[in-house]
Design a protein around this motif. Sequence first.
Motif, PDB file in Angstrom:
ATOM      1  N   ASP A  18       7.987   8.103 -23.063  1.00 52.59           N
ATOM      2  CA  ASP A  18       8.683   7.021 -23.762  1.00 52.59           C
ATOM      3  C   ASP A  18      10.196   7.183 -23.624  1.00 52.59           C
ATOM      4  N   THR A  19      10.891   6.034 -23.476  1.00 55.29           N
ATOM      5  CA  THR A  19      12.355   6.032 -23.430  1.00 55.29           C
ATOM      6  C   THR A  19      12.888   5.508 -24.749  1.00 55.29           C
ATOM      7  N   LEU A  20      13.657   6.369 -25.428  1.00 52.51           N
ATOM      8  CA  LEU A  20      14.290   5.974 -26.676  1.00 52.51           C
ATOM      9  C   LEU A  20      15.686   5.446 -26.374  1.00 52.51           C
ATOM     10  N   LYS A  21      15.990   4.226 -26.841  1.00 52.50           N
ATOM     11  CA  LYS A  21      17.297   3.607 -26.621  1.00 52.50           C
ATOM     12  C   LYS A  21      18.041   3.502 -27.947  1.00 52.50           C
ATOM     13  N   ALA A  22      19.250   4.096 -27.983  1.00 51.78           N
ATOM     14  CA  ALA A  22      20.113   4.006 -29.168  1.00 51.78           C
ATOM     15  C   ALA A  22      21.224   3.005 -28.870  1.00 51.78           C
ATOM     16  N   ALA A  23      21.271   1.915 -29.658  1.00 55.22           N
ATOM     17  CA  ALA A  23      22.270   0.859 -29.448  1.00 55.22           C
ATOM     18  C   ALA A  23      23.370   0.959 -30.508  1.00 55.22           C
ATOM     19  N   TYR A  24      24.642   0.985 -30.036  1.00 52.00           N
ATOM     20  CA  TYR A  24      25.807   1.063 -30.936  1.00 52.00           C
ATOM     21  C   TYR A  24      26.426  -0.316 -31.085  1.00 52.00           C
ATOM     22  N   ALA A  25      26.626  -0.711 -32.354  1.00 47.20           N
ATOM     23  CA  ALA A  25      27.304  -1.980 -32.657  1.00 47.20           C
ATOM     24  C   ALA A  25      28.533  -1.670 -33.509  1.00 47.20           C
ATOM     25  N   PRO A  26      29.788  -1.927 -32.976  1.00 48.76           N
ATOM     26  CA  PRO A  26      30.996  -1.609 -33.761  1.00 48.76           C
ATOM     27  C   PRO A  26      31.107  -2.515 -34.990  1.00 48.76           C
ATOM     28  N   ASP A  27      31.638  -1.962 -36.060  1.00 46.91           N
ATOM     29  CA  ASP A  27      31.858  -2.769 -37.259  1.00 46.91           C
ATOM     30  C   ASP A  27      33.225  -3.458 -37.149  1.00 46.91           C
TER      31      ASP A  27
ATOM     32  N   ALA B 152      17.177   8.531 -24.215  1.00 46.14           N
ATOM     33  CA  ALA B 152      16.570   9.857 -24.102  1.00 46.14           C
ATOM     34  C   ALA B 152      15.078   9.665 -23.889  1.00 46.14           C
ATOM     35  N   SER B 153      14.416  10.656 -23.263  1.00 45.47           N
ATOM     36  CA  SER B 153      12.978  10.568 -22.968  1.00 45.47           C
ATOM     37  C   SER B 153      12.186  11.479 -23.905  1.00 45.47           C
ATOM     38  N   VAL B 154      11.029  10.982 -24.320  1.00 44.49           N
ATOM     39  CA  VAL B 154      10.106  11.754 -25.167  1.00 44.49           C
ATOM     40  C   VAL B 154       8.710  11.609 -24.576  1.00 44.49           C
TER      41      VAL B 154
ATOM     42  N   SER C 216      15.255   2.279 -30.636  1.00 45.24           N
ATOM     43  CA  SER C 216      14.052   1.511 -30.308  1.00 45.24           C
ATOM     44  C   SER C 216      13.341   2.091 -29.088  1.00 45.24           C
ATOM     45  N   SER C 217      12.022   1.846 -29.038  1.00 49.33           N
ATOM     46  CA  SER C 217      11.196   2.219 -27.879  1.00 49.33           C
ATOM     47  C   SER C 217       9.885   1.469 -27.991  1.00 49.33           C
ATOM     48  N   GLY C 218       9.599   0.628 -26.992  1.00 46.89           N
ATOM     49  CA  GLY C 218       8.369  -0.151 -27.045  1.00 46.89           C
ATOM     50  C   GLY C 218       8.331  -1.036 -28.262  1.00 46.89           C
ATOM     51  N   SER C 219       7.263  -0.876 -29.060  1.00 43.60           N
ATOM     52  CA  SER C 219       7.128  -1.698 -30.266  1.00 43.60           C
ATOM     53  C   SER C 219       7.838  -1.088 -31.467  1.00 43.60           C
ATOM     54  N   TYR C 220       8.458   0.059 -31.278  1.00 46.38           N
ATOM     55  CA  TYR C 220       9.130   0.719 -32.394  1.00 46.38           C
ATOM     56  C   TYR C 220      10.613   0.374 -32.420  1.00 46.38           C
ATOM     57  N   THR C 221      11.112   0.008 -33.621  1.00 46.50           N
ATOM     58  CA  THR C 221      12.545  -0.223 -33.833  1.00 46.50           C
ATOM     59  C   THR C 221      12.912   0.341 -35.196  1.00 46.50           C
TER      60      THR C 221
ATOM     61  N   PRO D 111      11.477  17.679 -31.404  1.00 41.55           N
ATOM     62  CA  PRO D 111      11.159  18.093 -30.032  1.00 41.55           C
ATOM     63  C   PRO D 111      11.033  16.888 -29.120  1.00 41.55           C
ATOM     64  N   SER D 112      11.152  17.157 -27.830  1.00 42.80           N
ATOM     65  CA  SER D 112      11.069  16.071 -26.853  1.00 42.80           C
ATOM     66  C   SER D 112       9.654  15.901 -26.317  1.00 42.80           C
ATOM     67  N   SER D 113       8.746  16.788 -26.718  1.00 46.66           N
ATOM     68  CA  SER D 113       7.336  16.668 -26.340  1.00 46.66           C
ATOM     69  C   SER D 113       6.510  16.798 -27.606  1.00 46.66           C
ATOM     70  N   ILE D 114       5.801  15.734 -27.978  1.00 48.13           N
ATOM     71  CA  ILE D 114       5.073  15.704 -29.248  1.00 48.13           C
ATOM     72  C   ILE D 114       3.680  15.134 -29.035  1.00 48.13           C
ATOM     73  N   THR D 115       2.847  15.299 -30.053  1.00 47.00           N
ATOM     74  CA  THR D 115       1.552  14.619 -30.073  1.00 47.00           C
ATOM     75  C   THR D 115       1.675  13.398 -30.980  1.00 47.00           C
ATOM     76  N   THR D 116       0.634  12.584 -30.996  1.00 44.99           N
ATOM     77  CA  THR D 116       0.665  11.394 -31.840  1.00 44.99           C
ATOM     78  C   THR D 116       0.651  11.749 -33.324  1.00 44.99           C
ATOM     79  N   ALA D 117       0.364  13.022 -33.638  1.00 44.67           N
ATOM     80  CA  ALA D 117       0.364  13.467 -35.029  1.00 44.67           C
ATOM     81  C   ALA D 117       1.696  14.082 -35.432  1.00 44.67           C
ATOM     82  N   GLN D 118       2.678  14.080 -34.525  1.00 46.93           N
ATOM     83  CA  GLN D 118       3.967  14.700 -34.813  1.00 46.93           C
ATOM     84  C   GLN D 118       5.083  13.661 -34.820  1.00 46.93           C
ATOM     85  N   SER D 119       6.109  13.957 -35.615  1.00 46.28           N
ATOM     86  CA  SER D 119       7.328  13.142 -35.604  1.00 46.28           C
ATOM     87  C   SER D 119       8.370  13.839 -34.738  1.00 46.28           C
TER      88      SER D 119
END
Length: 316
Positions: A100-109, A123-125, A70-75, A39-47
């Motif tokens: 929170d803004t989740l950023k997905a970074a694509y790196a080509p192989d 995306a926003s959560v 990544s988002s903030g201190s999370y990667t 979900p895009s709206s969660i509590t601190t007890a949810q993934s």
Amino acid sequence: TASYTPDSTSSAYYNPSSGTASVTVSAKATPAVTVSASPSSITTAQSTTVTITVASAGGYSTPTGLITLSSGSYTSAATTLSSGSATITVPAGALAVGSDTLKAAYAPDSTSSSIYNASSGTASVTVSTSATPSFKIAGTNATISTGTTTNTSTITLTPVAGFTGSVSLGAIIASGPANAVDPPTFSFGTNNIVGLAGTSAQTATLTITTTASSSSQCSATTDKQHKSLWPAGSAVLACLLLFGIPARRRAWRAMLGMAILCAVLASGLAACTGPAPSSSCSVNSSGGTTAGTYTVAITGTSSSVSASTTITVNVQ
């Protein structure tokens, strides 16, 4: 353009020459990266589960490579694309409270690096503080008649935020008619403890008992048995023996006075030995439970967690 210059061996036979060919060169494509959190709206007890899609572009093949979220201190750890997409689960508590803004970074192989540029998407959560596990209580109102004992109210308990445990129930009158007598009583019987788990609501039955009106009365009775009348007869006999045989010299008027005296004594003794009431009692009555509206507080307790509600009981 390709230019030919003959060496010393061929210069006697060949002239310099040249030829051309055309080649179209395009810039590397930048693929679009789509990010979706559920979900895009969660509590601190949810993934939350994040799905990332990298679309092909420029007519090239499906991109291959790695995704990092990544988002903030999370990667997250780098995740390999499969058919152009990847799924990453952000664990509970990994994101800060707020938006929170989740950023997905694509790196080509190595396969895609010659045709695709690196790219990213967001995306926003929304993250809120985790709710404390607890429970809610609700009950049905009741309208009953004085003296009945089969009236009930259904009490419903609903767990909140994953509450699990046993809840002990109780009921007391919070308010009622002024100077009420014989107020209703309440009992949960053997189901005063209710177990809750998961998200399923549970119910308990509250039995409401009232007191019927009643009265009792009795009347005083008289003892039909008289005490012996022999004392009165004895007194008369004694007077006759004492005065009944007059001496010749005693005047008739004196004899008449003595007879009257004996009659008075005999009547007094008879009065003292007359019948008497045997017992007496008062009239007792009860109007039963006072009619009116009673507010009943229902309370549930489980360790340090408690909840309450009120119902109304209308006694007619």
